[in-house]
Design a protein around this motif. Sequence first.
Motif, mmCIF file in Angstrom:
data_model
loop_
_atom_site.group_PDB
_atom_site.id
_atom_site.type_symbol
_atom_site.label_atom_id
_atom_site.label_comp_id
_atom_site.label_asym_id
_atom_site.label_seq_id
_atom_site.Cartn_x
_atom_site.Cartn_y
_atom_site.Cartn_z
ATOM 1 N N GLU A 246 0.835 -1.209 0.000
ATOM 2 C CA GLU A 246 0.000 0.000 0.000
ATOM 3 C C GLU A 246 0.867 1.255 0.000
ATOM 4 O OE1 GLU A 246 -3.432 0.229 2.614
ATOM 5 O OE2 GLU A 246 -3.332 -1.945 2.934
ATOM 6 N N LEU A 247 1.951 1.252 0.768
ATOM 7 C CA LEU A 247 2.855 2.404 0.802
ATOM 8 C C LEU A 247 3.463 2.678 -0.573
ATOM 9 C CD1 LEU A 247 4.759 1.753 4.158
ATOM 10 C CD2 LEU A 247 3.437 3.808 3.630
ATOM 11 N N ALA A 248 3.761 1.625 -1.277
ATOM 12 C CA ALA A 248 4.396 1.765 -2.598
ATOM 13 C C ALA A 248 3.423 2.251 -3.664
ATOM 14 C CB ALA A 248 4.992 0.425 -3.018
ATOM 15 N N ASP A 249 2.164 2.473 -3.291
ATOM 16 C CA ASP A 249 1.125 2.800 -4.254
ATOM 17 C C ASP A 249 0.811 4.293 -4.337
ATOM 18 O OD1 ASP A 249 -0.628 1.898 -6.242
ATOM 19 O OD2 ASP A 249 -2.334 1.897 -4.865
ATOM 20 N N PHE A 250 1.540 5.133 -3.570
ATOM 21 C CA PHE A 250 1.322 6.580 -3.667
ATOM 22 C C PHE A 250 2.653 7.300 -3.420
ATOM 23 C CE2 PHE A 250 0.140 5.197 0.589
ATOM 24 C CZ PHE A 250 0.772 6.091 1.442
ATOM 25 N N PRO A 251 2.837 8.499 -3.997
ATOM 26 C CA PRO A 251 4.138 9.173 -3.980
ATOM 27 C C PRO A 251 4.725 9.426 -2.590
ATOM 28 C CG PRO A 251 2.733 10.162 -5.640
ATOM 29 C CD PRO A 251 1.872 9.198 -4.878
ATOM 30 N N LEU A 252 3.900 9.849 -1.618
ATOM 31 C CA LEU A 252 4.420 10.075 -0.273
ATOM 32 C C LEU A 252 4.965 8.783 0.312
ATOM 33 C CD1 LEU A 252 4.893 11.627 2.360
ATOM 34 C CD2 LEU A 252 2.458 11.273 2.913
ATOM 35 N N GLY A 253 4.238 7.695 0.150
ATOM 36 C CA GLY A 253 4.700 6.402 0.646
ATOM 37 C C GLY A 253 5.983 5.963 -0.032
ATOM 38 N N GLN A 254 6.077 6.204 -1.322
ATOM 39 C CA GLN A 254 7.296 5.844 -2.058
ATOM 40 C C GLN A 254 8.493 6.639 -1.554
ATOM 41 O OE1 GLN A 254 6.324 6.514 -6.173
ATOM 42 N NE2 GLN A 254 4.786 4.885 -6.233
ATOM 43 N N PHE A 255 8.286 7.928 -1.326
ATOM 44 C CA PHE A 255 9.397 8.761 -0.833
ATOM 45 C C PHE A 255 9.851 8.277 0.542
ATOM 46 C CE2 PHE A 255 11.590 12.276 1.106
ATOM 47 C CZ PHE A 255 12.320 12.827 0.064
ATOM 48 N N LEU A 256 8.907 7.972 1.415
ATOM 49 C CA LEU A 256 9.248 7.476 2.748
ATOM 50 C C LEU A 256 9.997 6.149 2.669
ATOM 51 C CD1 LEU A 256 5.979 8.380 4.677
ATOM 52 C CD2 LEU A 256 8.274 9.161 5.286
ATOM 53 N N LEU A 257 9.549 5.273 1.798
ATOM 54 C CA LEU A 257 10.221 3.981 1.642
ATOM 55 C C LEU A 257 11.671 4.161 1.198
ATOM 56 C CD1 LEU A 257 7.418 1.840 -0.020
ATOM 57 C CD2 LEU A 257 8.643 1.237 2.075
ATOM 58 N N GLN A 258 11.897 5.072 0.268
ATOM 59 C CA GLN A 258 13.241 5.222 -0.285
ATOM 60 C C GLN A 258 14.157 6.094 0.563
ATOM 61 O OE1 GLN A 258 12.540 6.113 -4.673
ATOM 62 N NE2 GLN A 258 13.634 4.172 -4.730
ATOM 63 N N ASN A 259 13.582 6.957 1.397
ATOM 64 C CA ASN A 259 14.406 7.913 2.145
ATOM 65 C C ASN A 259 14.359 7.753 3.664
ATOM 66 O OD1 ASN A 259 15.397 10.157 0.065
ATOM 67 N ND2 ASN A 259 13.360 9.482 -0.549
ATOM 68 N N LEU B 57 -7.340 10.639 -2.011
ATOM 69 C CA LEU B 57 -6.238 9.967 -1.329
ATOM 70 C C LEU B 57 -6.449 8.458 -1.287
ATOM 71 C CD1 LEU B 57 -5.924 12.308 1.780
ATOM 72 C CD2 LEU B 57 -4.261 12.145 -0.059
ATOM 73 N N LYS B 58 -5.362 7.720 -1.362
ATOM 74 C CA LYS B 58 -5.393 6.296 -1.043
ATOM 75 C C LYS B 58 -5.700 6.161 0.455
ATOM 76 C CE LYS B 58 -3.754 4.958 -5.143
ATOM 77 N NZ LYS B 58 -4.454 4.064 -6.083
ATOM 78 N N GLU B 59 -6.277 5.045 0.837
ATOM 79 C CA GLU B 59 -6.713 4.892 2.232
ATOM 80 C C GLU B 59 -5.544 5.017 3.217
ATOM 81 O OE1 GLU B 59 -9.701 4.689 3.853
ATOM 82 O OE2 GLU B 59 -10.374 5.378 1.896
ATOM 83 N N LEU B 60 -4.409 4.429 2.881
ATOM 84 C CA LEU B 60 -3.282 4.477 3.813
ATOM 85 C C LEU B 60 -2.709 5.891 3.897
ATOM 86 C CD1 LEU B 60 -1.654 2.785 5.766
ATOM 87 C CD2 LEU B 60 -0.005 2.336 3.953
#
Length: 316
Positions: free
Chosen positions: A54-67, A95-98
């Motif tokens: 779910e995190l990998a499915d939206f830009p904020l989550g992607q940024f958090l995952l990578q940084n 927004l995505k639910e997460l």
Amino acid sequence: MNQQSQEFNEQRILSHGNQNETIEETVERVKQRIIQTGDKPHVTVARQLELLNELADFPLGQFLLQNRGLNGYWIDYMMEHQYRVGGINAQDCTLKELEKFILERNPPVLATQQRYINFGKIIQNYVQENIVFASLPCGIMRDLLKLDFTGVENFRLVGIDIDPASLELAKKLAVEYGLSQKVEFHQEDAWNLPFEDEFTLLNSHGLNVYEPDDKKVSELYQQFFKALVPGGILVTSFTTKSPDIDPNYEWNMSQINSEDLLLSKIIFFDILDVKFTAFRSSSTTKLQLQTVGFDEIEFIWDNARMFPTVTARKPK
């Protein structure tokens, strides 16, 4: 910028950094770590992998995952979300639910959003002729740019950040607010500032939460002290310790949803393994500020007592 200076900046940026792997590679790496660690008493591997996807499915989550942290853009995105229509992001998309949970229910983010409001109210009270306000790290510097300067003609706004990308975004935002003639920007390391007796007020949010070494945080406060004019005001913040860390915790648990807090812990600590894990008590923070010379130290608490604002004065 030459390569040596770029490498220096990447080393000193505590909150984020350039990633050489794709988001798919990041997800796979985190997935393997979760699987190798196995089920935890409070969360299964299966649930973590579900949240990871779910995190990998939206830009904020992607940024958090990578940084494992946030830059100026995403901090502004999170702080300004409270002024948007519920369920809509900065691009007016649903927004995505997460992501909706992270921005609208996550207890630490709610506390940080309240801290953002407190900063604005405090700083606004010091707006007058001939002020020099500084923000460090400034990020995109909306905290100063959105102040009401009605009737005030002579003032300077100074943005200081080590991240060149944030400084570029801040310059663009200054133009949007019609304040580009009042603003100056400096790319500097907060622990090695060139300023002395310069600023009427300095506000700083987001450095000490990434620095676990109390000595280094005191050195940071010493830099702030030096940069302020006599009688100048520091407005800063810090994160307090949770009940899991300190039996003498300062959190107000009656203001915190326990289920939301658990989900936040799973996302930010179990999955993301975030970098902003430097927690301190109000007594430690007060002593650090006093030791470098500040007085008139006051705390302004958010409802959950997670992310207090602190103001301090450099004696005249």
